[in-house]
Design an enzyme around this catalytic site. Structure first.
Site, PDB file in Angstrom:
ATOM      1  N   TYR A  75     -11.930   7.039   2.754  1.00  0.00           N
ATOM      2  CA  TYR A  75     -10.467   7.566   2.452  1.00  0.00           C
ATOM      3  C   TYR A  75      -9.622   6.546   2.358  1.00  0.00           C
ATOM      4  CZ  TYR A  75      -5.968   9.291   3.852  1.00  0.00           C
ATOM      5  OH  TYR A  75      -4.691   9.909   3.618  1.00  0.00           O
ATOM      6  N   LEU A  76      -9.050   6.682   1.115  1.00  0.00           N
ATOM      7  CA  LEU A  76      -8.202   5.762   0.605  1.00  0.00           C
ATOM      8  C   LEU A  76      -6.626   6.230   0.596  1.00  0.00           C
ATOM      9  CD1 LEU A  76     -10.585   4.063  -2.056  1.00  0.00           C
ATOM     10  CD2 LEU A  76     -10.108   3.147   0.199  1.00  0.00           C
TER      11      LEU A  76
ATOM     12  N   ASP B 197     -12.422  10.630 -17.376  1.00  0.00           N
ATOM     13  CA  ASP B 197     -11.118  11.460 -17.159  1.00  0.00           C
ATOM     14  C   ASP B 197     -10.059  10.678 -16.567  1.00  0.00           C
ATOM     15  OD1 ASP B 197      -9.735  13.977 -17.029  1.00  0.00           O
ATOM     16  OD2 ASP B 197     -11.107  14.596 -15.106  1.00  0.00           O
TER      17      ASP B 197
END
Length: 290
Positions: free
Chosen positions: A94-95, A195
């Site tokens: 989780y950043l 992307d």
């Protein structure tokens, strides 16, 4: 489902982890996303979707692992990818992300240029097919860049559009036009993000980070071209990139061809709003039905 995911994570990480809090995270149209934590404040980012989406998650996980090998750009660490009861999950570090400021955008440009320069691959492609959004992305290896991009990027998207009843001209003629436009351009194969629009990059506590890749080995210019298509990258990003590795002559002529791939993909994913944009780009490139 959440208890089952806790068990998977505990086994994978060799820790005791039980999800006690889950908070929905916005930012994507395709998957449900959450920040999950336990009572020890250990946190992870989780994507959830139907079980048939597992190949999409597996492809994303593999791209993240490959991008991390160069040690030049920061990406989330993959902690688990697999089924969870009747659903599929991808669990990443989780950043917390905020927009890039000018200084960090410059650093991201530098880091991306170093990453693009890394590696000794001699062909264009990837070991497996993967996904751009939810669209399958073909990655058979080729030695000629013009052939790879014309056939497996533009031709493939045109074929998918035709299957939906959307026609933009003679597919073979457009493929040949792209081959001709890229003939003689033999860039170093770079491991691409694939992307890289502004929604897939940001600033974490550890510096700039990129995520949600659709990676393959190809022309680095395709990554840079996409950053220009939807806007959002500070000018300092390009300054940082060019300071480390200037783009090749002719980029301004090639970038519209490279972005045609992503515009066609948006037509195949979302339809109507991108039809006019596709037709305009094909006409600009003299690749359409006229």
């Amino acid at each position: 489902m959440w208890h089952a995911l806790s068990v998977h994570l505990s086994d994978q990480l060799n820790i005791d982890f039980e999800i006690t809090e889950k908070t929905p995270v916005s930012g994507g149209d395709i998957h449900d996303a959450y920040c999950v934590s336990d009572d020890k404040a250990q946190r992870f980012f989780v994507k959830i979707n139907e079980r048939e989406c597992l190949p999409v998650f597996e492809a994303e996980a593999e791209a993240l692992r490959q991008l991390a090998i160069s040690e030049q750009i920061q990406v989330p660490q993959v902690h688990y990818v697999g089924p969870v009861k009747d659903q599929a999950a991808l669990v990443l570090s989780y950043l917390p992300i905020k927009p890039l400021d000018d200084t960090q955008a410059y650093l991201l440009g530098q880091h991306l240029a170093r990453h693009h320069r890394w590696g000794e691959q001699v062909e264009y492609g990837f070991d497996d097919d993967n996904y751009i959004g939810m669209t399958e992305q073909r990655n058979c290896w080729h030695r000629k860049w013009c052939q790879f991009f014309a056939e497996q990027r533009i031709g493939w998207q045109l074929q998918l559009a035709a299957e939906k009843g959307l026609h933009f001209g003679d597919i073979e003629a457009i493929i040949q036009g792209v081959k001709l436009a890229l003939a003689g351009h033999t860039p170093k194969p770079s491991l691409l993000h694939g992307d890289l629009w502004h929604g897939n990059a940001g600033l974490s506590v550890n510096g700039p980070v990129v995520f949600d890749p659709a990676s393959y080995w190809g022309d680095r210019e395709t990554d840079i071209a996409l950053t220009e298509l939807f806007g959002g990258f500070p000018e300092s990003f390009y300054n940082g990139y060019h300071a480390e590795w200037p783009l090749d002559e002719g980029y301004q002529q090639r970038k519209d061809i490279y972005n045609l791939y992503h515009v066609l993909n948006h037509v195949n994913l979302f339809g109507g709003p991108y039809l006019t944009k596709t037709e305009q780009l094909l006409d600009k490139l003299s690749l359409g039905s006229q």
